[in-house]
Motif scaffolding. Structure first.
Motif, PDB file in Angstrom:
ATOM      1  N   ASP B 426     -58.607  17.813   8.833  1.00 55.01           N
ATOM      2  CA  ASP B 426     -57.751  18.386   7.806  1.00 55.01           C
ATOM      3  C   ASP B 426     -56.429  17.628   7.679  1.00 55.01           C
ATOM      4  OD1 ASP B 426     -57.433  20.506   5.849  1.00 55.01           O
ATOM      5  OD2 ASP B 426     -55.745  21.123   7.110  1.00 55.01           O
ATOM      6  N   TYR B 427     -55.910  17.144   8.833  1.00 54.30           N
ATOM      7  CA  TYR B 427     -54.633  16.431   8.790  1.00 54.30           C
ATOM      8  C   TYR B 427     -54.727  15.229   7.865  1.00 54.30           C
ATOM      9  CZ  TYR B 427     -50.904  13.302  10.106  1.00 54.30           C
ATOM     10  OH  TYR B 427     -49.844  12.441  10.043  1.00 54.30           O
ATOM     11  N   TRP B 428     -55.767  14.422   8.073  1.00 59.69           N
ATOM     12  CA  TRP B 428     -55.913  13.209   7.259  1.00 59.69           C
ATOM     13  C   TRP B 428     -56.154  13.559   5.796  1.00 59.69           C
ATOM     14  CZ3 TRP B 428     -54.335   8.639   8.478  1.00 59.69           C
ATOM     15  CH2 TRP B 428     -54.212   8.298   9.835  1.00 59.69           C
ATOM     16  N   ALA B 429     -56.879  14.638   5.578  1.00 55.46           N
ATOM     17  CA  ALA B 429     -57.167  15.026   4.202  1.00 55.46           C
ATOM     18  C   ALA B 429     -55.880  15.406   3.470  1.00 55.46           C
ATOM     19  CB  ALA B 429     -58.154  16.189   4.184  1.00 55.46           C
ATOM     20  N   ARG B 430     -55.007  16.156   4.137  1.00 56.70           N
ATOM     21  CA  ARG B 430     -53.740  16.521   3.501  1.00 56.70           C
ATOM     22  C   ARG B 430     -52.861  15.294   3.302  1.00 56.70           C
ATOM     23  NH1 ARG B 430     -51.741  22.305   5.804  1.00 56.70           N
ATOM     24  NH2 ARG B 430     -53.695  22.857   6.810  1.00 56.70           N
ATOM     25  N   PHE B 431     -52.887  14.418   4.310  1.00 50.63           N
ATOM     26  CA  PHE B 431     -52.093  13.197   4.219  1.00 50.63           C
ATOM     27  C   PHE B 431     -52.545  12.380   3.012  1.00 50.63           C
ATOM     28  CE2 PHE B 431     -51.598   8.669   5.349  1.00 50.63           C
ATOM     29  CZ  PHE B 431     -50.219   8.628   5.461  1.00 50.63           C
ATOM     30  N   ALA B 432     -53.862  12.221   2.845  1.00 51.64           N
ATOM     31  CA  ALA B 432     -54.378  11.432   1.726  1.00 51.64           C
ATOM     32  C   ALA B 432     -54.027  12.090   0.396  1.00 51.64           C
ATOM     33  CB  ALA B 432     -55.892  11.265   1.855  1.00 51.64           C
ATOM     34  N   ALA B 433     -54.142  13.426   0.321  1.00 47.51           N
ATOM     35  CA  ALA B 433     -53.816  14.124  -0.923  1.00 47.51           C
ATOM     36  C   ALA B 433     -52.363  13.870  -1.306  1.00 47.51           C
ATOM     37  CB  ALA B 433     -54.070  15.624  -0.766  1.00 47.51           C
ATOM     38  N   PHE B 434     -51.483  13.938  -0.299  1.00 46.36           N
ATOM     39  CA  PHE B 434     -50.065  13.697  -0.542  1.00 46.36           C
ATOM     40  C   PHE B 434     -49.823  12.263  -1.016  1.00 46.36           C
ATOM     41  CE2 PHE B 434     -45.850  12.487   1.112  1.00 46.36           C
ATOM     42  CZ  PHE B 434     -45.088  13.380   0.381  1.00 46.36           C
ATOM     43  N   MET B 435     -50.492  11.325  -0.328  1.00 44.41           N
ATOM     44  CA  MET B 435     -50.318   9.915  -0.659  1.00 44.41           C
ATOM     45  C   MET B 435     -50.818   9.621  -2.084  1.00 44.41           C
ATOM     46  SD  MET B 435     -51.327   6.972   1.955  1.00 44.41           S
ATOM     47  CE  MET B 435     -51.072   5.270   1.534  1.00 44.41           C
ATOM     48  N   ILE B 436     -51.942  10.211  -2.445  1.00 43.33           N
ATOM     49  CA  ILE B 436     -52.488   9.991  -3.784  1.00 43.33           C
ATOM     50  C   ILE B 436     -51.523  10.550  -4.829  1.00 43.33           C
ATOM     51  CG2 ILE B 436     -54.332  10.720  -5.339  1.00 43.33           C
ATOM     52  CD1 ILE B 436     -56.247  10.436  -2.940  1.00 43.33           C
ATOM     53  N   PHE B 437     -50.961  11.721  -4.535  1.00 40.88           N
ATOM     54  CA  PHE B 437     -50.037  12.333  -5.488  1.00 40.88           C
ATOM     55  C   PHE B 437     -48.810  11.444  -5.698  1.00 40.88           C
ATOM     56  CE2 PHE B 437     -46.596  15.201  -6.717  1.00 40.88           C
ATOM     57  CZ  PHE B 437     -47.192  15.879  -7.764  1.00 40.88           C
ATOM     58  N   VAL B 438     -48.236  10.978  -4.603  1.00 37.26           N
ATOM     59  CA  VAL B 438     -47.040  10.129  -4.704  1.00 37.26           C
ATOM     60  C   VAL B 438     -47.400   8.805  -5.389  1.00 37.26           C
ATOM     61  CG1 VAL B 438     -45.351   8.820  -3.362  1.00 37.26           C
ATOM     62  CG2 VAL B 438     -45.919  11.164  -2.716  1.00 37.26           C
ATOM     63  N   GLY B 439     -48.472   8.173  -4.918  1.00 34.66           N
ATOM     64  CA  GLY B 439     -48.874   6.886  -5.483  1.00 34.66           C
ATOM     65  C   GLY B 439     -49.179   7.002  -6.958  1.00 34.66           C
ATOM     66  N   PHE B 440     -49.841   8.085  -7.333  1.00 29.14           N
ATOM     67  CA  PHE B 440     -50.196   8.256  -8.737  1.00 29.14           C
ATOM     68  C   PHE B 440     -48.951   8.337  -9.612  1.00 29.14           C
ATOM     69  CE2 PHE B 440     -50.632  10.921 -12.399  1.00 29.14           C
ATOM     70  CZ  PHE B 440     -51.645  10.285 -13.079  1.00 29.14           C
ATOM     71  N   ASN B 441     -48.009   9.190  -9.209  1.00 29.63           N
ATOM     72  CA  ASN B 441     -46.810   9.360 -10.044  1.00 29.63           C
ATOM     73  C   ASN B 441     -45.975   8.094 -10.113  1.00 29.63           C
ATOM     74  OD1 ASN B 441     -46.591  12.161 -11.145  1.00 29.63           O
ATOM     75  ND2 ASN B 441     -47.060  12.618  -9.000  1.00 29.63           N
ATOM     76  N   LEU B 442     -45.925   7.385  -8.978  1.00 28.18           N
ATOM     77  CA  LEU B 442     -45.152   6.144  -8.983  1.00 28.18           C
ATOM     78  C   LEU B 442     -45.823   5.111  -9.887  1.00 28.18           C
ATOM     79  CD1 LEU B 442     -42.678   4.780  -7.848  1.00 28.18           C
ATOM     80  CD2 LEU B 442     -44.010   4.037  -5.887  1.00 28.18           C
ATOM     81  N   THR B 443     -47.140   5.136  -9.954  1.00 31.38           N
ATOM     82  CA  THR B 443     -47.837   4.177 -10.813  1.00 31.38           C
ATOM     83  C   THR B 443     -47.628   4.494 -12.281  1.00 31.38           C
ATOM     84  OG1 THR B 443     -49.568   4.122  -9.136  1.00 31.38           O
ATOM     85  CG2 THR B 443     -50.058   3.043 -11.227  1.00 31.38           C
ATOM     86  N   PHE B 444     -47.799   5.746 -12.641  1.00 30.74           N
ATOM     87  CA  PHE B 444     -47.932   6.043 -14.062  1.00 30.74           C
ATOM     88  C   PHE B 444     -46.679   6.618 -14.712  1.00 30.74           C
ATOM     89  CE2 PHE B 444     -52.325   5.738 -12.650  1.00 30.74           C
ATOM     90  CZ  PHE B 444     -52.759   4.777 -13.540  1.00 30.74           C
ATOM     91  N   PHE B 445     -45.765   7.225 -13.949  1.00 33.71           N
ATOM     92  CA  PHE B 445     -44.585   7.740 -14.644  1.00 33.71           C
ATOM     93  C   PHE B 445     -43.761   6.616 -15.279  1.00 33.71           C
ATOM     94  CE2 PHE B 445     -40.796   9.969 -15.749  1.00 33.71           C
ATOM     95  CZ  PHE B 445     -41.319  11.148 -16.242  1.00 33.71           C
ATOM     96  N   PRO B 446     -43.549   5.488 -14.551  1.00 36.77           N
ATOM     97  CA  PRO B 446     -42.808   4.398 -15.197  1.00 36.77           C
ATOM     98  C   PRO B 446     -43.479   3.920 -16.490  1.00 36.77           C
ATOM     99  CG  PRO B 446     -43.019   3.985 -12.848  1.00 36.77           C
ATOM    100  CD  PRO B 446     -43.863   5.179 -13.151  1.00 36.77           C
TER     101      PRO B 446
END
Ligand SMILES: [Cu+2]
Lengths: 223, 545
Positions: B426-446
């Protein structure tokens, strides 16, 4: 539950995922109807494009239509309508528990009519068109005809070609049905494959009923 | 409910034989008619395609670090974005949730032994793989540079790339969509367990039903359109060529008649997944069940009459534009109904933040941004400014990636214990979810900002003043890429080393949780009898809703 009964007894043609024959038959029928809806949309894209261009270039489409061999188109219309009748009679024979010879007779007659349709189309229409040079992109003596005529002939070949592919698939299905009938698979209790294939065959007929006037009878040919 | 009965039969000794270990060997997989195994075959195929399409995206973002382009010739860049779009849309997004989770879950959720036509189901996978092979062949042997939209006259007369092979691949893959949709419609109509009335169905099933309608009604139109394009390209007969009376705009009309509804093929299943996740992790009945169910259907219906919003600046008549604009705004209503109902479901729920819930909450936020920015593009005047810019790229990635892919991953994490019988860390799963969320917004908001400032999409170079935002986007893409790799690793790991999950690790409602994990080949030892509504979680706070 009744499930053990259904799975133990195995009526002919029964598939395991179903609980009983009624469910299986209804599922098969609904499946074919949904497939036919898909087919309508499949031809629909073609019909829409045809209608748009017919509106834009009506005179050319009229001229193109007059290049077609209407006598063969008309003959084929009759051939197909009769084949729908023989298909219905094949289903009827199974439904009323006739001998398998009768079912096979009607099926083979249907196949013969289907093949006759394709033969006439191929030999006396498409091949003749090829010789005359009115096949766009393949054999086209462009001097004589306006560009819109080429467009009409495109749609003529696309639409009748797509229809012919469906006829060929239909003949394949009929072959399977003949084999199944020869192996005594059908009875008055189980004839769902005949019924479902019949729906398909009638659909292909109906497409032709639309194609014939749209392609062959434009512009008051026999006024 | 039948759960008590089912538990007696399922839970103990029997659960050692399941659909995964019932038979062994490659043949038993390649010739399987079990919907669960077919779902896994699709999972393997679409995952492969996802990483091919994703690889192309990573290369594009690396290239765009420098204004003059860091890596490729412009021709190569054109092939990269075309490959990315074609693979991701037709070979990943469209089949992702329906063909994997849909195949796996629909019979389990409605209490059936399989889909209505198991052989057809297997056939549709083979058809899909054939389509994939054409697409991959075209990509590896030099690629295609038309963009995923294949607009003529460029695609029909000018492009020197493998247009026909790719179009054929998409054409073939389309038939797999049609067969899947047909199978699902019949299954949902005819295979429901006793007592599983329409309004007791999980909302995922409603979403899959609406998606299947689009499969059946939309896909044949794109098939015939690509067929015409192929013939045009081979024979030069002039359907899309104005010189002989044809019309390139006709292609766009036909293309978007499918491809706009296809957007809902991608997002509707995601909405269905999110309805399941939010109820399970807030332990509440869904707020306004019938509204959410019917909003799926109305989205499917409206989606067929809005295609002209892709053509506001292409020479379509202004009046057509007005009508299409107004109709496009209508889509916002059922979409908003869903978002409000999810929010209302969360209200006073006992929420827990396991990994699937993190994805679901991410979905709600990102889909809302994606949906609201869609309104800018549905409005005629703003669309003229924003059309063809990165604003559009950002908008549909918020819906497709922030929405659909988040939901897909959330669903995968939610049902993974059911699919494999194992728990993931579960730890890694939450970590990945968080990372995807941050990475996604950093990619597409700009990219919203870039588009607003006027940077056009699909160019290999850009003016120097846009570099900062582009570098931000590229940095985000690399975080996102790693974020997607992490689940691949720990989910694969868990198949062998994860602790056993048990039939219902989340304490969730729904028939799929009443059978063992992994389920037996026949799904249920006895077909369940359903006596209660979906999401019948106990409501501790108020007795009446
Ligand atoms: Cu759209």
């Amino acid at each position: 539950m009744s499930d053990t009964v259904a799975h133990g007894a195995h009526p002919p043609g029964f598939a395991h995922q179903f609980e009983d024959m009624t469910q299986q038959r209804e599922a098969g029928n609904l499946g074919m109807w949904v497939f036919l809806v898909t087919e309508i949309l499949f031809f629909g894209g073609m019909f829409t494009s045809y209608i748009i261009f017919r509106t834009l270039h009506f005179a050319s489409f009229e001229a193109g239509s007059h290049l077609l061999k209407v006598q063969f188109g008309a003959t084929n219309t009759v051939v197909l309508i009769v084949s729908s009748l023989t298909m219905a009679l094949a289903i009827r024979a199974a439904q009323t528990g006739k001998r398998k010879g009768q079912i096979i007779f009607w099926l083979i007659l249907t196949m013969f009519l289907g093949a006759l349709f394709l033969g006439l189309k191929l030999r006396y229409e498409w091949y003749a068109d090829y010789v005359e040079g009115i096949v766009p992109g393949i054999s086209w003596n462009s001097g004589a005809h306006a560009p819109g005529v080429e467009l009409f002939m495109c749609f003529y070949f696309f639409m009748t070609g797509l229809h012919a592919i469906h006829m060929v698939i239909g003949l394949g299905i009929l072959t399977v049905l003949v084999i199944m009938a020869a192996r005594d698979k059908f009875s008055s209790r189980y004839y769902a494959p005949l019924e479902i294939s019949g729906l398909y065959w009638h659909f292909v007929d109906i497409v032709w009923i639309f194609l014939f006037p749209l392609l062959y009878l434009i512009g008051g040919r026999y006024q | 409910m039948s759960m008590a009965i089912a538990d007696l039969h399922e839970a103990p000794a029997d659960s050692s034989v399941n659909y995964l270990n019932a038979t062994y060997g490659i043949r038993s997989w390649l010739l399987t008619k079990d919907h669960k195994r077919i779902g896994l075959l699709y999972l393997a195929t679409t995952t492969l395609m996802f990483f091919v399409g994703g690889g192309a995206a990573v290369l594009m973002r690396l290239h765009l670090i420098e204004p003059q382009g860091a890596l490729f010739e412009p021709e190569t860049y054109n092939k990269l974005f075309s490959t990315h779009g074609i693979i991701m849309v037709f070979f990943f997004m469209v089949p992702s949730i329906p063909a994997t989770l849909g195949n796996f879950l629909i019979p389990l959720m409605i209490g059936a032994r399989d889909v209505a036509f198991p052989k057809l189901n297997l056939l549709s996978w083979y058809v899909f793989v054939t389509g994939c092979i054409f697409a991959l062949y075209a990509t590896l042997s030099g690629g295609v540079d038309t963009g995923w939209t294949f607009y003529p006259p460029y695609s029909s007369s000018f492009s020197h790339t493998h247009v026909v092979a790719v179009a054929l691949g998409v054409f073939i893959a389309g038939f797999s969509s049609i067969l899947t949709g047909l199978n699902f419609i019949v299954t949902i109509h005819k295979m429901r367990a006793p007592g599983m009335r329409w309004f007791r169905l999980p909302l995922f099933i409603w979403a899959m039903y609406a998606t299947s309608l689009i499969f059946v009604l939309g896909t044949p139109v794109i098939a015939i359109t690509l067929f015409l394009l192929g013939l045009e390209r081979i024979l030069h007969v002039g359907i899309f060529d104005p010189a002989v009376g044809g019309d390139p705009l006709l292609f766009q009309h036909l293309f978007w008649f499918y491809s706009h509804p296809a957007v809902y093929i991608m997002i509707l299943p995601g909405m269905g997944v999110v309805s399941e996740l939010i109820t399970a992790f807030s332990r509440k009945k869904i707020f306004g069940y019938s509204f959410v169910a019917f909003s799926s259907l109305s989205i499917a219906v409206i989606s067929f009459v809005v295609w002209g919003h892709h053509m506001f600046v292409t020479g379509q008549s202004v009046y057509a534009g007005l009508v299409f604009s107004a109709l496009s705004f209508l889509v916002a209503i059922p979409s908003a109904v869903k978002v409000f109902n999810w929010t209302a479901t969360l209200y006073k729920g006992s929420i827990s933040y396991e990994a699937p819930m993190l994805y679901a909450l991410g979905f709600v936020g990102l889909f809302t941004i994606g949906g609201l920015t869609g309104l800018f593009l549905a409005a005629l005047a703003t669309d003229v400014h924003l059309n063809g810019t990165y604003f559009i790229v950002a908008h549909f990635h918020y819906v497709m990636v922030g929405g659909a892919v988040m939901a897909y991953l959330g669903g995968m994490h939610f049902w993974w214990p059911k699919i494999t019988g194992r728990l993931y860390p579960d730890y890694w799963a939450r970590f990945a979810a968080f990372m995807i969320f941050v990475g996604f917004n950093l990619t597409f908001f700009p990219q919203f900002v870039l588009g607003y400032l006027g940077m056009p999409r699909r160019y290999a170079v850009y003016p120097a003043e846009f570099q900062v935002l582009n570098v931000m986007s590229s940095a985000g893409a690399s975080i996102l890429g790693v974020g997607y790799l992490i689940p691949l690793i720990y989910l694969t790991w868990s198949m062998r080393y994860g602790p056993p999950a048990g039939p219902n690790p989340w304490g969730a409602k729904g028939l799929e949780w009443t059978t063992s994990s992994p389920p037996p080949t026949e799904n249920f030892k006895e077909i369940p009898i359903v006596t209660e509504d979906a999401y019948n979680y106990p409501t501790p706070e108020v007795p009446r809703v």
